[in-house]
Design a protein around this motif. Sequence first.
Motif, PDB file in Angstrom:
ATOM      1  N   SER A 372      34.718  33.259  16.598  1.00 11.25           N
ATOM      2  CA  SER A 372      36.044  33.871  16.534  1.00 11.25           C
ATOM      3  C   SER A 372      36.149  35.071  17.465  1.00 11.25           C
ATOM      4  CB  SER A 372      36.354  34.302  15.096  1.00 11.25           C
ATOM      5  OG  SER A 372      36.366  33.188  14.221  1.00 11.25           O
ATOM      6  N   SER A 373      35.050  35.800  17.620  1.00 10.81           N
ATOM      7  CA  SER A 373      35.052  36.942  18.536  1.00 10.81           C
ATOM      8  C   SER A 373      35.096  36.493  19.986  1.00 10.81           C
ATOM      9  CB  SER A 373      33.798  37.794  18.308  1.00 10.81           C
ATOM     10  OG  SER A 373      33.748  38.275  16.986  1.00 10.81           O
ATOM     11  N   ALA A 374      34.608  35.290  20.267  1.00  5.83           N
ATOM     12  CA  ALA A 374      34.591  34.787  21.638  1.00  5.83           C
ATOM     13  C   ALA A 374      35.931  34.211  22.061  1.00  5.83           C
ATOM     14  CB  ALA A 374      33.506  33.721  21.784  1.00  5.83           C
ATOM     15  N   LEU A 375      36.700  33.672  21.119  1.00  3.66           N
ATOM     16  CA  LEU A 375      37.963  33.010  21.466  1.00  3.66           C
ATOM     17  C   LEU A 375      38.930  33.899  22.253  1.00  3.66           C
ATOM     18  CD1 LEU A 375      38.724  30.942  18.218  1.00  3.66           C
ATOM     19  CD2 LEU A 375      38.047  30.057  20.462  1.00  3.66           C
ATOM     20  N   PRO A 376      39.122  35.169  21.874  1.00  2.00           N
ATOM     21  CA  PRO A 376      40.053  36.001  22.657  1.00  2.00           C
ATOM     22  C   PRO A 376      39.661  36.140  24.120  1.00  2.00           C
ATOM     23  CG  PRO A 376      39.583  37.042  20.548  1.00  2.00           C
ATOM     24  CD  PRO A 376      38.642  35.896  20.676  1.00  2.00           C
ATOM     25  N   PHE A 377      38.384  36.047  24.413  1.00  2.11           N
ATOM     26  CA  PHE A 377      37.939  36.240  25.785  1.00  2.11           C
ATOM     27  C   PHE A 377      38.179  35.007  26.657  1.00  2.11           C
ATOM     28  CE2 PHE A 377      35.794  39.479  23.366  1.00  2.11           C
ATOM     29  CZ  PHE A 377      35.893  40.580  24.200  1.00  2.11           C
ATOM     30  N   ILE A 378      38.382  33.851  26.032  1.00  2.00           N
ATOM     31  CA  ILE A 378      38.812  32.677  26.805  1.00  2.00           C
ATOM     32  C   ILE A 378      40.202  32.928  27.368  1.00  2.00           C
ATOM     33  CG2 ILE A 378      39.374  30.218  26.667  1.00  2.00           C
ATOM     34  CD1 ILE A 378      37.275  29.946  24.490  1.00  2.00           C
ATOM     35  N   ALA A 379      41.084  33.457  26.517  1.00  2.00           N
ATOM     36  CA  ALA A 379      42.429  33.801  26.985  1.00  2.00           C
ATOM     37  C   ALA A 379      42.371  34.881  28.056  1.00  2.00           C
ATOM     38  CB  ALA A 379      43.278  34.278  25.807  1.00  2.00           C
ATOM     39  N   LEU A 380      41.438  35.821  27.914  1.00  6.01           N
ATOM     40  CA  LEU A 380      41.286  36.896  28.898  1.00  6.01           C
ATOM     41  C   LEU A 380      40.937  36.349  30.274  1.00  6.01           C
ATOM     42  CD1 LEU A 380      41.092  39.947  29.504  1.00  6.01           C
ATOM     43  CD2 LEU A 380      38.702  39.836  28.794  1.00  6.01           C
ATOM     44  N   ILE A 381      40.034  35.382  30.337  1.00  2.69           N
ATOM     45  CA  ILE A 381      39.652  34.784  31.619  1.00  2.69           C
ATOM     46  C   ILE A 381      40.856  34.153  32.298  1.00  2.69           C
ATOM     47  CG2 ILE A 381      38.278  32.976  32.718  1.00  2.69           C
ATOM     48  CD1 ILE A 381      36.260  33.338  30.478  1.00  2.69           C
ATOM     49  N   ILE A 382      41.604  33.361  31.540  1.00  5.58           N
ATOM     50  CA  ILE A 382      42.754  32.645  32.103  1.00  5.58           C
ATOM     51  C   ILE A 382      43.769  33.617  32.687  1.00  5.58           C
ATOM     52  CG2 ILE A 382      44.686  31.109  31.561  1.00  5.58           C
ATOM     53  CD1 ILE A 382      42.879  29.854  29.385  1.00  5.58           C
ATOM     54  N   THR A 383      44.114  34.649  31.928  1.00  6.41           N
ATOM     55  CA  THR A 383      45.139  35.578  32.410  1.00  6.41           C
ATOM     56  C   THR A 383      44.629  36.467  33.532  1.00  6.41           C
ATOM     57  OG1 THR A 383      44.559  37.098  30.603  1.00  6.41           O
ATOM     58  CG2 THR A 383      46.420  35.605  30.242  1.00  6.41           C
ATOM     59  N   GLU A 384      43.334  36.782  33.539  1.00  3.46           N
ATOM     60  CA  GLU A 384      42.793  37.582  34.638  1.00  3.46           C
ATOM     61  C   GLU A 384      42.918  36.842  35.963  1.00  3.46           C
ATOM     62  OE1 GLU A 384      39.474  40.685  32.881  1.00  3.46           O
ATOM     63  OE2 GLU A 384      38.819  38.697  33.545  1.00  3.46           O
ATOM     64  N   VAL A 385      42.504  35.585  35.971  1.00  4.27           N
ATOM     65  CA  VAL A 385      42.567  34.811  37.215  1.00  4.27           C
ATOM     66  C   VAL A 385      44.018  34.540  37.608  1.00  4.27           C
ATOM     67  CG1 VAL A 385      41.947  32.624  38.307  1.00  4.27           C
ATOM     68  CG2 VAL A 385      40.306  33.765  36.805  1.00  4.27           C
ATOM     69  N   CYS A 386      44.833  34.135  36.649  1.00  3.40           N
ATOM     70  CA  CYS A 386      46.230  33.809  36.954  1.00  3.40           C
ATOM     71  C   CYS A 386      47.016  35.034  37.407  1.00  3.40           C
ATOM     72  CB  CYS A 386      46.903  33.179  35.733  1.00  3.40           C
ATOM     73  SG  CYS A 386      46.292  31.533  35.320  1.00  3.40           S
ATOM     74  N   SER A 387      46.807  36.169  36.750  1.00  2.01           N
ATOM     75  CA  SER A 387      47.554  37.373  37.119  1.00  2.01           C
ATOM     76  C   SER A 387      47.123  37.895  38.486  1.00  2.01           C
ATOM     77  CB  SER A 387      47.382  38.461  36.064  1.00  2.01           C
ATOM     78  OG  SER A 387      46.021  38.830  35.932  1.00  2.01           O
ATOM     79  N   SER A 388      45.829  37.800  38.810  1.00  2.00           N
ATOM     80  CA  SER A 388      45.386  38.234  40.140  1.00  2.00           C
ATOM     81  C   SER A 388      45.953  37.328  41.222  1.00  2.00           C
ATOM     82  CB  SER A 388      43.858  38.269  40.204  1.00  2.00           C
ATOM     83  OG  SER A 388      43.303  36.996  39.944  1.00  2.00           O
ATOM     84  N   LEU A 389      46.016  36.015  40.946  1.00  2.00           N
ATOM     85  CA  LEU A 389      46.638  35.082  41.894  1.00  2.00           C
ATOM     86  C   LEU A 389      48.112  35.398  42.075  1.00  2.00           C
ATOM     87  CD1 LEU A 389      45.066  31.634  40.918  1.00  2.00           C
ATOM     88  CD2 LEU A 389      45.005  32.673  43.184  1.00  2.00           C
ATOM     89  N   LEU A 390      48.820  35.597  40.968  1.00  2.00           N
ATOM     90  CA  LEU A 390      50.250  35.865  41.025  1.00  2.00           C
ATOM     91  C   LEU A 390      50.537  37.182  41.737  1.00  2.00           C
ATOM     92  CD1 LEU A 390      53.143  35.116  40.258  1.00  2.00           C
ATOM     93  CD2 LEU A 390      52.763  36.202  38.028  1.00  2.00           C
ATOM     94  N   SER A 391      49.740  38.208  41.434  1.00  2.00           N
ATOM     95  CA  SER A 391      49.928  39.501  42.079  1.00  2.00           C
ATOM     96  C   SER A 391      49.709  39.403  43.589  1.00  2.00           C
ATOM     97  CB  SER A 391      48.969  40.528  41.468  1.00  2.00           C
ATOM     98  OG  SER A 391      49.109  41.784  42.079  1.00  2.00           O
ATOM     99  N   GLN A 392      48.649  38.707  43.986  1.00  2.00           N
ATOM    100  CA  GLN A 392      48.379  38.537  45.411  1.00  2.00           C
ATOM    101  C   GLN A 392      49.504  37.772  46.096  1.00  2.00           C
ATOM    102  OE1 GLN A 392      44.288  37.584  46.825  1.00  2.00           O
ATOM    103  NE2 GLN A 392      45.211  35.728  47.655  1.00  2.00           N
ATOM    104  N   TRP A 393      50.045  36.759  45.408  1.00  2.00           N
ATOM    105  CA  TRP A 393      51.094  35.919  45.992  1.00  2.00           C
ATOM    106  C   TRP A 393      52.386  36.703  46.201  1.00  2.00           C
ATOM    107  CZ3 TRP A 393      55.764  33.893  43.856  1.00  2.00           C
ATOM    108  CH2 TRP A 393      56.377  32.920  44.666  1.00  2.00           C
TER     109      TRP A 393
END
Length: 534
Positions: A372-393
């Motif tokens: 359960s403690s690990a699950l939030p960090f899966i969401a963190l990975i997705i948004t980190e990569v997606c937000s950095s891509l979106l910001s760069q774009w």
Amino acid sequence: MCFCIVGLRLTIIYSVVDPRFWHSVTEDCINFTYSKCKIFTKGTMPSIYNYLWLHISQLIRVILFSDEERFLKCFPVRYLLCFMCFTGIVLNYSLKASMSVAIVAMVRHTYVPYHTVNVTMEKLDICPIRSTDITSYFHNGEFDWDEATQSHIMTAFFCGYVATQLLGGRLSELYGSKIVVGPGVFLTGMLSLLSPVAARLHVVAFIIMRVLSGAASGVIIPSVQGMVAKWWLVKERTLVGGIIIASLPVSVIISQSMSGVMAEFGGWPMIFYVFGGLSVLWCIPWIFIVYDTPESHPFISTEEKSSILASIGSQEKKSLPVPWLAILTSLPMWANTIMMMGTTWIGETVLTQLPTYFSNVLHFNLSQSGISSALPFIALIITEVCSSLLSQWIQTKGYVSKLMAYHIFNTVHSFGVAICLLCVTLVGCDSIIIVLLMILLMATDGIYAGGSLMNYLDLGSNYAGTLSGFMHTFTNMTGMLTPIVAGLFINGQETLTQWNKVFYVSIAVKLATYVVFLIFGSAESQPWNKPDLQ
């Protein structure tokens, strides 16, 4: 599609059975399969399939024919360096992140009669134990460590970690990141292998081992971020920074989801042995693959080297003296540091306290708490990569300025985190809703990767290692403070009211640090960066 599969199988068969056919039959198989793939995909998605097969065929040719130049064009060296940095941080940070689960397994918990617990649940403002098997909750560890001792153990790592941040950044500038990161990971791994012996010897020995592990780990991230300034194009830095920083939640997912299982089935020492051993083994490819600059790498293609140097200039130059006074009095640098301190406060609160919260308040068993403690960090990975891509774009397209992009992503990140934590304090003992809110909280926390995460490179790219070390010295102090603050509020009272106070403090810290960057933040290169000395 069958032609693609048959062609690939023929390639492998001919290559293994008779090496004399490598240069003739295998090449014919590749060309034949590629042509059939083009026919098969015509009118559907030819560009995607052809692009994928083109790169697959190039890699096959490289493996069989040692076509290095073609391979380097197909797979740039800096991507391989990114992979090595990513995996190195994953392994190293796993040694830190797993401790929050390991300590739950190491400590002996006092048995409380089940009927007594049920009678006093509502009166004591704590959540009911849902399991009918009381032993699934009250697991029995080896050590009688009170909460103060546990707090010292959790804080010990950060004492060493903070002490070497600035040192690591400066050493990478003077001598290169290769000889800083590699030994740092190796020493941390060896200390992890020795930790079970130290814990059974005496708690003080274990605390000393944690301090030394933190000191060895502290040099790694500043050195890696210094490497970003030397290897990646300016337009790639936001994305690469997002990918590398995503290694932190990846390590949390791996360590916390696996640590509970390893502790239950193999004992808590296995946590230290597995992650320590893997860290030591990782150092072998690091020695042979990684070099400090594009000019010094023996395998880089001419095309890739030229594109890097055209973007950032030559890196084979003498290290500049650090303008310490100008940096220490720079408001934009402090604004960036303070903003990251608020983000780190949230991350460290979730990382170090969430397993305890799930175990002692929601009464999850050890493996449930870890997963359960690990699950939030899966969401963190997705948004980190997606937000950095979106910001760069949006920056590349010219829709917003760099500073405006930072403010947009920082705003969504800060208020999203604050709202999620506030909701956690309102839902009581609904464990499903709390887990979902924690997942959403870390998803919004990851949006920071599209904000001012790599802002220090804008301010002073010539001192990337030093600035990263400076920034991480202060931000990682939050790792020392969060267990202390939580311990002051909890202090043996595992109630909802006391835990809500921990969350209220986190909300206040996050919003206060956001306001500081909003007022004083900048994306312009500072005068002390000395561009005239490039």
